[in-house]
Scaffold this motif. Structure first.
Motif, PDB file in Angstrom:
ATOM      1  N   GLU A  84      41.123  47.901  41.402  1.00 23.11           N
ATOM      2  CA  GLU A  84      39.752  47.911  41.909  1.00 23.11           C
ATOM      3  C   GLU A  84      39.199  46.492  42.009  1.00 23.11           C
ATOM      4  O   GLU A  84      39.417  45.652  41.143  1.00 23.11           O
ATOM      5  N   TRP A  85      38.459  46.251  43.098  1.00 29.28           N
ATOM      6  CA  TRP A  85      37.761  44.992  43.293  1.00 29.28           C
ATOM      7  C   TRP A  85      36.277  45.241  43.076  1.00 29.28           C
ATOM      8  O   TRP A  85      35.692  46.172  43.629  1.00 29.28           O
TER       9      TRP A  85
ATOM     10  N   LEU B  37      41.875  36.912  47.038  1.00 29.91           N
ATOM     11  CA  LEU B  37      41.763  37.685  45.802  1.00 29.91           C
ATOM     12  C   LEU B  37      41.698  39.179  46.073  1.00 29.91           C
ATOM     13  O   LEU B  37      42.315  39.984  45.360  1.00 29.91           O
ATOM     14  N   GLN B  38      40.974  39.567  47.104  1.00 29.40           N
ATOM     15  CA  GLN B  38      40.905  40.986  47.457  1.00 29.40           C
ATOM     16  C   GLN B  38      42.273  41.505  47.891  1.00 29.40           C
ATOM     17  O   GLN B  38      42.658  42.629  47.539  1.00 29.40           O
TER      18      GLN B  38
ATOM     19  N   MET C 283      44.334  42.140  44.881  1.00 29.91           N
ATOM     20  CA  MET C 283      43.957  43.384  44.211  1.00 29.91           C
ATOM     21  C   MET C 283      44.486  44.597  44.968  1.00 29.91           C
ATOM     22  O   MET C 283      44.966  45.578  44.377  1.00 29.91           O
ATOM     23  N   ARG C 284      44.421  44.550  46.286  1.00 29.76           N
ATOM     24  CA  ARG C 284      44.948  45.672  47.100  1.00 29.76           C
ATOM     25  C   ARG C 284      46.438  45.851  46.867  1.00 29.76           C
ATOM     26  O   ARG C 284      46.928  46.978  46.735  1.00 29.76           O
TER      27      ARG C 284
ATOM     28  N   GLN D 198      37.935  34.556  48.496  1.00 30.39           N
ATOM     29  CA  GLN D 198      37.645  35.957  48.202  1.00 30.39           C
ATOM     30  C   GLN D 198      38.617  36.883  48.930  1.00 30.39           C
ATOM     31  O   GLN D 198      39.098  37.873  48.357  1.00 30.39           O
TER      32      GLN D 198
ATOM     33  N   THR E 178      40.940  36.854  33.374  1.00 32.18           N
ATOM     34  CA  THR E 178      41.589  36.714  34.672  1.00 32.18           C
ATOM     35  C   THR E 178      43.073  36.499  34.407  1.00 32.18           C
ATOM     36  O   THR E 178      43.436  35.834  33.433  1.00 32.18           O
TER      37      THR E 178
ATOM     38  N   ALA F  83      35.672  39.244  39.173  1.00 28.04           N
ATOM     39  CA  ALA F  83      35.674  40.439  40.021  1.00 28.04           C
ATOM     40  C   ALA F  83      37.051  41.093  40.046  1.00 28.04           C
ATOM     41  O   ALA F  83      37.189  42.250  40.435  1.00 28.04           O
ATOM     42  N   THR F  84      38.070  40.350  39.612  1.00 29.53           N
ATOM     43  CA  THR F  84      39.435  40.888  39.584  1.00 29.53           C
ATOM     44  C   THR F  84      39.804  41.451  38.214  1.00 29.53           C
ATOM     45  O   THR F  84      40.880  42.026  38.055  1.00 29.53           O
TER      46      THR F  84
END
Length: 223
Positions: free
Chosen positions: A148-149, A138-139, A142-143, A135, A106, A96-97
């Motif tokens: 984008e996640w 990881l989010q 990304m921020r 999660q 990744t 997702a990353t």
């Protein structure tokens, strides 16, 4: 610069060991590493094999050996509360990353978080609360990067994992960890010295021994 593809599934303790030891193994060489998650169980199924943890006796030995190897090499490895477990949520969280320029990869930071989730602390890798906390980390990562996640359970992420696994099979992979370099597959934690030798230009790799190994005749086949 040489590109290396590191295929892994965080369910594998040998992949965890290889990931931790890889920087030292590559020291002094000009390389770029792509970390590519795959579903180990799909590789086993494609080749009609059981995993080490699915074979009585071999399961116990595997757990003893990986803890010894971790001790021997100074790598932290805490056995999770239960093993094996379903790694799909972890694999999908990692992918997702992934970014459009490398949708099957990744980065090393994310890959490290996946391995730490399983092999640090001795907790349940499949625990929903722990997965939710991972999660969030990881989010947040990304921020901070302004990237984008993607939804881990979305079709895009699922397709990325399928594509990685299909590509691994097409390259001849049968297990993890596996490093692919210039079409050569180096399988297992104990293959890192062999990979080092190839990067250093060891003459053995030009001797024809690599190719001859694949030409050995099959004497008997069990049915």
């Amino acid at each position: 610069m040489t590109e290396l593809q590191f295929f892994y599934d965080p369910i594998s303790p040998y992949a965890h060991l290889a990931f931790a030891a890889l920087p030292q193994a590559l020291e002094g060489h000009s390389v770029a590493v792509r970390y590519r998650p795959v579903l180990f169980a799909a590789l086993l199924k494609a080749h009609g094999q059981l995993g080490p943890a699915e074979i009585p006796g071999k399961r116990d030995w595997t757990y003893r050996q990986v803890q010894w190897l971790a001790h021997r090499h100074g790598i932290r490895l805490d056995m999770p509360a239960a093993h094996p477990f379903n790694p799909l949520p972890l694999l999908r969280l990692g992918l997702a990353t992934a970014q459009d320029e490398a949708p099957g990869d990744t980065n090393r930071y994310v890959t490290g978080l996946l391995f730490e989730h399983v092999w640090h602390g001795g907790a349940d890798a499949a625990d929903p609360a722990r997965l939710a906390a991972l999660q969030e980390r990881l989010q947040d990562h990304m921020r901070q990067r302004g990237r984008e996640w993607l939804a881990p359970d979305g079709d895009t992420v699922k397709q990325r994992l399928r594509a990685n696994t299909d590509e691994a099979l097409a390259l001849g992979l049968f297990g993890v960890p596996a490093v692919v370099a210039d079409g050569r597959v180096f399988w297992g934690f104990d293959a890192l010295p062999m990979l080092q030798a190839w990067l250093a230009g060891d003459a053995w790799f030009d001797s024809g021994a690599w190719e001859r190994a694949g030409q050995t005749a099959v004497g008997v086949q069990r049915r």
